[in-house]
Design an enzyme around this catalytic site. Structure first.
Site, short mmCIF file in Angstrom:
data_model
loop_
_atom_site.label_atom_id
_atom_site.label_comp_id
_atom_site.label_asym_id
_atom_site.label_seq_id
_atom_site.Cartn_x
_atom_site.Cartn_y
_atom_site.Cartn_z
N ARG A 18 25.14 38.17 16.20
CA ARG A 18 25.99 36.83 15.78
C ARG A 18 26.13 36.03 16.75
O ARG A 18 25.62 36.52 17.88
CB ARG A 18 27.30 37.47 15.29
N TYR A 28 40.12 39.17 29.94
CA TYR A 28 38.71 38.55 29.72
C TYR A 28 38.17 37.75 30.89
O TYR A 28 36.96 37.99 31.28
CB TYR A 28 38.84 37.60 28.57
N SER A 46 31.16 33.32 31.56
CA SER A 46 32.06 32.20 30.60
C SER A 46 32.83 31.30 31.87
O SER A 46 32.85 31.79 33.01
CB SER A 46 33.24 33.11 29.97
P1 NDP Z 1 30.83 36.68 19.09
O1 NDP Z 1 32.12 37.28 19.09
O2 NDP Z 1 30.29 35.71 18.09
O3 NDP Z 1 29.75 38.04 19.08
C1 NDP Z 1 29.93 39.18 19.92
C2 NDP Z 1 28.62 40.02 19.59
O4 NDP Z 1 28.98 41.09 20.50
C3 NDP Z 1 28.23 40.44 18.28
O5 NDP Z 1 27.05 40.64 18.25
C4 NDP Z 1 29.04 41.82 18.45
O6 NDP Z 1 28.47 42.74 17.59
C5 NDP Z 1 28.84 42.21 19.92
N1 NDP Z 1 29.65 43.30 20.15
C6 NDP Z 1 31.32 43.09 19.92
N2 NDP Z 1 31.80 44.19 20.24
C7 NDP Z 1 30.99 45.15 20.82
C8 NDP Z 1 30.91 46.25 21.36
N3 NDP Z 1 32.06 46.94 21.31
N4 NDP Z 1 29.77 46.86 21.72
C9 NDP Z 1 28.80 46.23 21.47
N5 NDP Z 1 28.50 44.97 21.12
C10 NDP Z 1 29.87 44.38 20.74
O7 NDP Z 1 30.50 36.50 20.66
P2 NDP Z 1 29.68 34.83 20.95
O8 NDP Z 1 28.50 34.78 20.52
O9 NDP Z 1 30.75 33.61 21.05
O10 NDP Z 1 29.80 35.53 22.73
C11 NDP Z 1 28.56 36.06 23.36
C12 NDP Z 1 28.71 36.06 24.67
O11 NDP Z 1 29.05 34.62 25.32
C13 NDP Z 1 30.07 36.84 25.18
O12 NDP Z 1 29.56 37.57 26.35
C14 NDP Z 1 30.97 35.82 25.56
O13 NDP Z 1 32.04 36.22 26.29
C15 NDP Z 1 30.42 34.64 26.14
N6 NDP Z 1 30.84 33.36 25.86
C16 NDP Z 1 31.14 32.91 24.58
C17 NDP Z 1 31.95 31.45 24.68
C18 NDP Z 1 31.96 30.79 23.31
O14 NDP Z 1 32.63 29.81 23.41
N7 NDP Z 1 31.69 31.48 22.28
C19 NDP Z 1 32.33 31.03 25.75
C20 NDP Z 1 31.97 31.47 27.10
C21 NDP Z 1 31.30 32.79 27.04
P3 NDP Z 1 29.05 43.06 16.04
O15 NDP Z 1 28.40 42.13 15.21
O16 NDP Z 1 28.39 44.34 15.46
O17 NDP Z 1 30.56 43.09 16.04
#
Ligand code: NDP
Length: 243
Positions: free
Chosen positions: A12, A150, A137
């Site tokens: 995602r 976080y 982040s």
């Molecule tokens: P999402 O919540 O949209 O997606 C998270 C992803 O991580 C999914 O693919 C999910 O898999 C996976 N995931 C969640 N829990 C676990 C777990 N326990 N073990 C393995 N995989 C896991 O997040 P974003 O795309 O928004 O974020 C991606 C990165 O960017 C992160 O590191 C986030 O901290 C960072 N970030 C995002 C920001 C934003 O504004 N969106 C801002 C700053 C940083 P599944 O589909 O199976 O749940």
């Protein structure tokens, strides 16, 4: 040149954009999801682009990384490029953060990155080429109300990144962070309108980022063109924070 790329959390948001951009650039991509349906969706995305690679199941909260690595190593090629992208939030005011919410966030966002990187960097050391990217982040730099757990992990990634970069630089391996600002994904869906408006007004470019913005920056840091950049954080935030 085609490389093997391993991405955590490819199902995602930013992870899915990373899969798309790395496959579209001709790399073989192995990316993970916590669920079977997520892993299948990744494989479908790769196949639709006529790419090479596969979606795999991995839950970083569970303490089974060594089993996963053993199975992965037996079946699939070792990565040249490792992107530690998966992360979770358990937002609450500091005083209300439970021990389990603190531990879960540290486990997924920091400890798992350490373990995965430790396993996958060995072959890079032998090859004398590698890229390690941590998706950190903006809040690791600024802090944020309700996100002490976080923010601690994201600031921790920066220290890990700089230390590791110093250790492996002479082996042709670069280690960097990409620090997104506000990107519209499932992670930011729960942010209330008032906070969203305030954030929006703090962004000089007057727009939120999209997952591809992060994927392009990561693609650049993974390329040969970025071979002299290490120990850095590339801020991709529309000017929201300028260190
Ligand atoms: P999402 O919540 O949209 O997606 C998270 C992803 O991580 C999914 O693919 C999910 O898999 C996976 N995931 C969640 N829990 C676990 C777990 N326990 N073990 C393995 N995989 C896991 O997040 P974003 O795309 O928004 O974020 C991606 C990165 O960017 C992160 O590191 C986030 O901290 C960072 N970030 C995002 C920001 C934003 O504004 N969106 C801002 C700053 C940083 P599944 O589909 O199976 O749940």
């Amino acid at each position: 040149m085609t490389k093997v790329v391993f991405i955590t959390g490819g199902s995602r948001g930013i992870g899915s954009a990373l899969v798309k951009q790395f496959v579209s650039s001709g790399h073989s991509v192995f990316a993970t999801s916590t669920s079977n349906s997520g892993a299948e969706a990744i494989t479908r995305q790769i196949d639709a682009l006529n790419g090479e690679g596969k979606g795999l199941i991995l839950d970083l909260k569970k303490n089974n990384l060594s089993d996963f690595i053993a199975k992965y190593t037996a079946e699939f090629p070792l990565p040249d490029i490792l992107i530690n992208n998966a992360a979770i939030v358990r937002d609450n005011l500091f005083i209300r953060i439970s021990d389990s919410d603190w531990e879960d966030v540290l486990q997924v966002n920091l400890t798992a990155c350490f373990k995965l990187t430790k396993s996958f960097i060995r072959p890079m050391l032998k090859k004398r080429w590698g890229r390690v990217i941590f998706i950190s982040s903006v809040v690791g730099l600024t802090g944020n109300v309700g996100q002490s757990n976080y923010a601690a992990t994201k600031a921790g990634l920066s220290g890990l990144c700089k230390s590791l970069a110093r250790e492996v630089g002479n082996r042709g391996i670069t280690v960097n962070c990409v620090a997104p600002g506000y990107i519209e994904t499932d992670m930011t869906k729960k942010v209330g309108q008032e906070i969203k408006d305030a954030l929006y007004n703090s962004i000089p470019m007057r727009k939120f980022g999209c997952p591809d913005d992060i994927a392009y920056a990561t693609l650049f840091l993974s390329s040969d063109q970025a071979s002299y950049i290490t120990g850095n954080t590339l801020n991709v935030n529309g000017g929201m924070f300028m260190p």
